[in-house]
Design a protein around this motif. Structure first.
Motif: not given
Length: 351
Positions: A134-154
């Motif tokens: 679900e977290a991965r899908e959430f990132i894929e559907n973000m309306p903005i480009e994910p940054n290092s904080s987002v990927w770091g959380s995953l």
């Protein structure tokens, strides 16, 4: 007019000073003192409320954070920082429903467009709960480009719930965005280790060396009688090191007798199990705690601070130490606070 401006200035200064004191108490682990001061304030601004909300979150008191947030959300104009505070509190306490409610209300009720830090909080919330897909899908559907904080959380979530595929996905993105951050390599290596894939774990550490990325040295500090003492792993620079290690060995045997089992996954790689166990015993957290036990009165709580995330083995060991030694131990790491007492931690092992 001049008098009114003067009063307004004094009010602002007073609120700023009181808010700074609340922040100080929170960061010293004195949550009750922070809340008492907060309740005594006749006037509070949004920074004051956000500081208290964030403070509860850092101490694992997510429900208290939500209660405060609900008190102010319609009485003053919220900003993106207030939402970071409450979403972070939800992720630290596993409050999934509350987290989604707050996140979804940002744009619909308050006209605040989520920023990368809000998305990172939601990824952290989903990941900690084991909802990695679900977290991965959430990132894929973000309306903005994910940054290092987002990927770091995953990637951080994969440390708790090991998943090779998702960890590699997050790591690839992180290496592109932030290739010199040693923590990303260590996290991926630890995920491989936890899955028993030692060849892959070693290859990541080899990649670190090839790229010239150096691991941040972990250390723990403790203040005793207004003097700060610093410990590294295997540290023997303290003049009383012989006594510290003697007491540490005794303490480790005591907690083993009541159920502590060393988690050698947090020890050095490519060494024998006995050596791994000994290296765990010499972690900086344990050395600082034993030093505190030797130097502080038995009725005094032990307060230590680590520059990195607290080691998983040390977290488990400290629960047992608080029980056999009958000492309260406060640990502040780079992410949050842990209050160990009588064999349990305030985080509820949700960290």
């Amino acid at each position: 007019m001049h008098s009114c401006l003067h009063c307004s200035s004094l009010y602002q200064q007073n609120v700023m000073v009181m808010t700074a004191l609340i922040d100080m108490y929170v960061k010293r682990g004195k949550l009750r003192s922070a809340r008492m001061l907060f309740d005594r304030m006749q006037e509070k601004n949004l920074v004051t409320w956000s500081t208290m909300i964030s403070g509860y979150g850092m101490h694992g008191c997510g429900k208290e954070s939500i209660q405060l947030f609900d008190q102010i959300k319609h009485s003053m104009r919220l900003d993106h920082i207030a939402f970071v505070s409450v979403l972070s509190a939800c992720s630290h306490s596993g409050l999934m429903e509350e987290g989604w409610r707050c996140f979804n209300s940002m744009a619909s009720e308050f006209g605040i467009a989520p920023r990368p830090e809000h998305y990172a909080c939601m990824v952290d919330l989903l990941g900690r709960a084991g909802k990695l897909n679900e977290a991965r899908e959430f990132i894929e559907n973000m309306p903005i480009e994910p940054n290092s904080s987002v990927w770091g959380s995953l990637l951080g979530a994969c440390r708790i719930h090991p998943d090779k595929e998702i960890a590699e996905l997050a790591a690839r993105s992180l290496f592109e965005l932030d290739s010199k951050n040693s923590g990303r390599y260590i996290l991926l290596s630890n995920v491989y280790t936890s899955l028993g894939k030692m060849a892959e774990a070693n290859s990541i550490r080899t990649l670190m060396r090839r790229r010239g990325v150096k691991k941040t040295a972990g250390y723990t500090v403790i203040e005793v009688k207004n003097k700060v003492y610093k410990f590294l792993v295997g540290d023997r620079t303290n003049p009383e090191s012989d006594l510290i290690y003697k007491e540490l060995n005794i303490l480790m045997e005591r907690i083993k007798q009541i159920g502590y089992v060393p988690n050698t996954g947090f020890a050095l790689h490519d060494v024998e199990d006995e050596t791994k166990e000994q290296s765990l015993f010499a972690h900086s957290e344990k050395l600082a705690i034993v030093f505190g036990m030797l130097k502080l009165n038995p009725e005094c709580e032990i307060r230590i601070q680590k520059n990195l995330r607290v080691c998983g083995d040390c977290h488990e060991a400290t629960k047992f130490i608080s029980k056999v030694a009958r000492r309260d131990v406060f640990v502040r790491d780079s992410y949050r606070f842990h209050h160990f007492s009588d064999g349990s931690c305030s985080c509820g092992d949700y960290w």
